[in-house]
Design a protein around this motif. Structure first.
Motif, PDB file in Angstrom:
ATOM      1  N   MET A   1     -31.519 -12.447   8.153  1.00 38.99           N
ATOM      2  CA  MET A   1     -30.392 -13.097   7.523  1.00 38.99           C
ATOM      3  C   MET A   1     -29.859 -14.164   8.479  1.00 38.99           C
ATOM      4  O   MET A   1     -29.559 -13.883   9.626  1.00 38.99           O
ATOM      5  N   GLN A   2     -29.766 -15.373   7.977  1.00 39.08           N
ATOM      6  CA  GLN A   2     -29.249 -16.459   8.795  1.00 39.08           C
ATOM      7  C   GLN A   2     -27.726 -16.501   8.695  1.00 39.08           C
ATOM      8  O   GLN A   2     -27.140 -15.903   7.793  1.00 39.08           O
ATOM      9  N   ASN A   3     -27.101 -17.218   9.639  1.00 37.15           N
ATOM     10  CA  ASN A   3     -25.644 -17.286   9.634  1.00 37.15           C
ATOM     11  C   ASN A   3     -25.161 -18.586  10.260  1.00 37.15           C
ATOM     12  O   ASN A   3     -25.923 -19.306  10.895  1.00 37.15           O
ATOM     13  N   HIS A   4     -23.868 -18.831  10.067  1.00 39.24           N
ATOM     14  CA  HIS A   4     -23.200 -20.010  10.628  1.00 39.24           C
ATOM     15  C   HIS A   4     -22.145 -19.596  11.653  1.00 39.24           C
ATOM     16  O   HIS A   4     -21.193 -20.346  11.896  1.00 39.24           O
ATOM     17  N   ILE A   5     -22.300 -18.436  12.242  1.00 38.85           N
ATOM     18  CA  ILE A   5     -21.273 -17.915  13.157  1.00 38.85           C
ATOM     19  C   ILE A   5     -21.019 -18.869  14.313  1.00 38.85           C
ATOM     20  O   ILE A   5     -19.865 -19.196  14.610  1.00 38.85           O
ATOM     21  N   LYS A   6     -22.078 -19.315  14.966  1.00 42.20           N
ATOM     22  CA  LYS A   6     -21.907 -20.159  16.151  1.00 42.20           C
ATOM     23  C   LYS A   6     -21.128 -21.433  15.824  1.00 42.20           C
ATOM     24  O   LYS A   6     -20.194 -21.794  16.547  1.00 42.20           O
ATOM     25  N   GLN A   7     -21.495 -22.105  14.724  1.00 39.28           N
ATOM     26  CA  GLN A   7     -20.813 -23.345  14.352  1.00 39.28           C
ATOM     27  C   GLN A   7     -19.340 -23.095  14.040  1.00 39.28           C
ATOM     28  O   GLN A   7     -18.463 -23.844  14.489  1.00 39.28           O
ATOM     29  N   ILE A   8     -19.067 -22.062  13.269  1.00 34.88           N
ATOM     30  CA  ILE A   8     -17.677 -21.756  12.900  1.00 34.88           C
ATOM     31  C   ILE A   8     -16.888 -21.325  14.130  1.00 34.88           C
ATOM     32  O   ILE A   8     -15.752 -21.755  14.337  1.00 34.88           O
ATOM     33  N   ARG A   9     -17.501 -20.497  14.949  1.00 32.01           N
ATOM     34  CA  ARG A   9     -16.845 -20.007  16.173  1.00 32.01           C
ATOM     35  C   ARG A   9     -16.453 -21.177  17.074  1.00 32.01           C
ATOM     36  O   ARG A   9     -15.335 -21.235  17.588  1.00 32.01           O
ATOM     37  N   LYS A  10     -17.355 -22.142  17.220  1.00 29.00           N
ATOM     38  CA  LYS A  10     -17.064 -23.302  18.071  1.00 29.00           C
ATOM     39  C   LYS A  10     -15.959 -24.174  17.479  1.00 29.00           C
ATOM     40  O   LYS A  10     -15.130 -24.707  18.208  1.00 29.00           O
ATOM     41  N   GLN A  11     -15.943 -24.313  16.138  1.00 22.10           N
ATOM     42  CA  GLN A  11     -14.871 -25.080  15.486  1.00 22.10           C
ATOM     43  C   GLN A  11     -13.509 -24.447  15.761  1.00 22.10           C
ATOM     44  O   GLN A  11     -12.499 -25.139  15.851  1.00 22.10           O
ATOM     45  N   LEU A  12     -13.490 -23.127  15.883  1.00 22.80           N
ATOM     46  CA  LEU A  12     -12.244 -22.397  16.124  1.00 22.80           C
ATOM     47  C   LEU A  12     -11.955 -22.202  17.614  1.00 22.80           C
ATOM     48  O   LEU A  12     -10.992 -21.532  17.981  1.00 22.80           O
ATOM     49  N   ASN A  13     -12.803 -22.785  18.459  1.00 25.68           N
ATOM     50  CA  ASN A  13     -12.669 -22.665  19.916  1.00 25.68           C
ATOM     51  C   ASN A  13     -12.644 -21.205  20.371  1.00 25.68           C
ATOM     52  O   ASN A  13     -11.856 -20.829  21.243  1.00 25.68           O
ATOM     53  N   LEU A  14     -13.511 -20.398  19.775  1.00 24.13           N
ATOM     54  CA  LEU A  14     -13.647 -18.996  20.164  1.00 24.13           C
ATOM     55  C   LEU A  14     -14.912 -18.829  20.995  1.00 24.13           C
ATOM     56  O   LEU A  14     -15.955 -19.385  20.644  1.00 24.13           O
ATOM     57  N   THR A  15     -14.828 -18.071  22.054  1.00 22.23           N
ATOM     58  CA  THR A  15     -16.022 -17.726  22.816  1.00 22.23           C
ATOM     59  C   THR A  15     -16.697 -16.533  22.147  1.00 22.23           C
ATOM     60  O   THR A  15     -16.080 -15.826  21.340  1.00 22.23           O
ATOM     61  N   GLN A  16     -17.944 -16.298  22.503  1.00 23.72           N
ATOM     62  CA  GLN A  16     -18.626 -15.099  22.007  1.00 23.72           C
ATOM     63  C   GLN A  16     -17.850 -13.862  22.441  1.00 23.72           C
ATOM     64  O   GLN A  16     -17.707 -12.915  21.676  1.00 23.72           O
ATOM     65  N   ASN A  17     -17.357 -13.889  23.664  1.00 27.57           N
ATOM     66  CA  ASN A  17     -16.625 -12.751  24.205  1.00 27.57           C
ATOM     67  C   ASN A  17     -15.361 -12.461  23.398  1.00 27.57           C
ATOM     68  O   ASN A  17     -15.069 -11.313  23.064  1.00 27.57           O
ATOM     69  N   LYS A  18     -14.611 -13.510  23.057  1.00 20.11           N
ATOM     70  CA  LYS A  18     -13.369 -13.330  22.298  1.00 20.11           C
ATOM     71  C   LYS A  18     -13.661 -12.840  20.884  1.00 20.11           C
ATOM     72  O   LYS A  18     -12.982 -11.943  20.374  1.00 20.11           O
ATOM     73  N   LEU A  19     -14.684 -13.415  20.243  1.00 18.04           N
ATOM     74  CA  LEU A  19     -15.058 -12.970  18.905  1.00 18.04           C
ATOM     75  C   LEU A  19     -15.485 -11.508  18.938  1.00 18.04           C
ATOM     76  O   LEU A  19     -15.076 -10.721  18.089  1.00 18.04           O
ATOM     77  N   ALA A  20     -16.264 -11.152  19.929  1.00 12.97           N
ATOM     78  CA  ALA A  20     -16.705  -9.761  20.073  1.00 12.97           C
ATOM     79  C   ALA A  20     -15.513  -8.832  20.248  1.00 12.97           C
ATOM     80  O   ALA A  20     -15.437  -7.770  19.617  1.00 12.97           O
TER      81      ALA A  20
END
Length: 63
Positions: A1-20
């Motif tokens: 399953m593909q996703n747009h998490i990285k693009q959306i996360r970056k638009q919101l200025n969220l790090t992987q760590n913060k999203l996690a």
């Protein structure tokens, strides 16, 4: 399953760590999902979508 998490996360200025942290998972889990190495559970997919303030269909692409 593909996703747009990285693009959306970056638009919101969220790090992987913060999203996690907001989703209650390890940063490595977010990394694996973003890189299509792991498909999240349905519950986690909804949680990620909620944290990113998007509909699940805007975040995940089921083929």
């Amino acid at each position: 399953m593909q996703n747009h998490i990285k693009q959306i996360r970056k638009q919101l200025n969220l790090t992987q760590n913060k999203l996690a942290e907001l989703c209650g998972v390890a940063r490595q889990t977010i990394n694996c999902i973003e890189n299509d190495k792991y498909d999240p559970t349905l519950a986690l997919a909804f949680k990620i979508s909620k944290v990113l303030n998007k509909n699940i269909e805007e975040v995940f692409i089921y083929e």
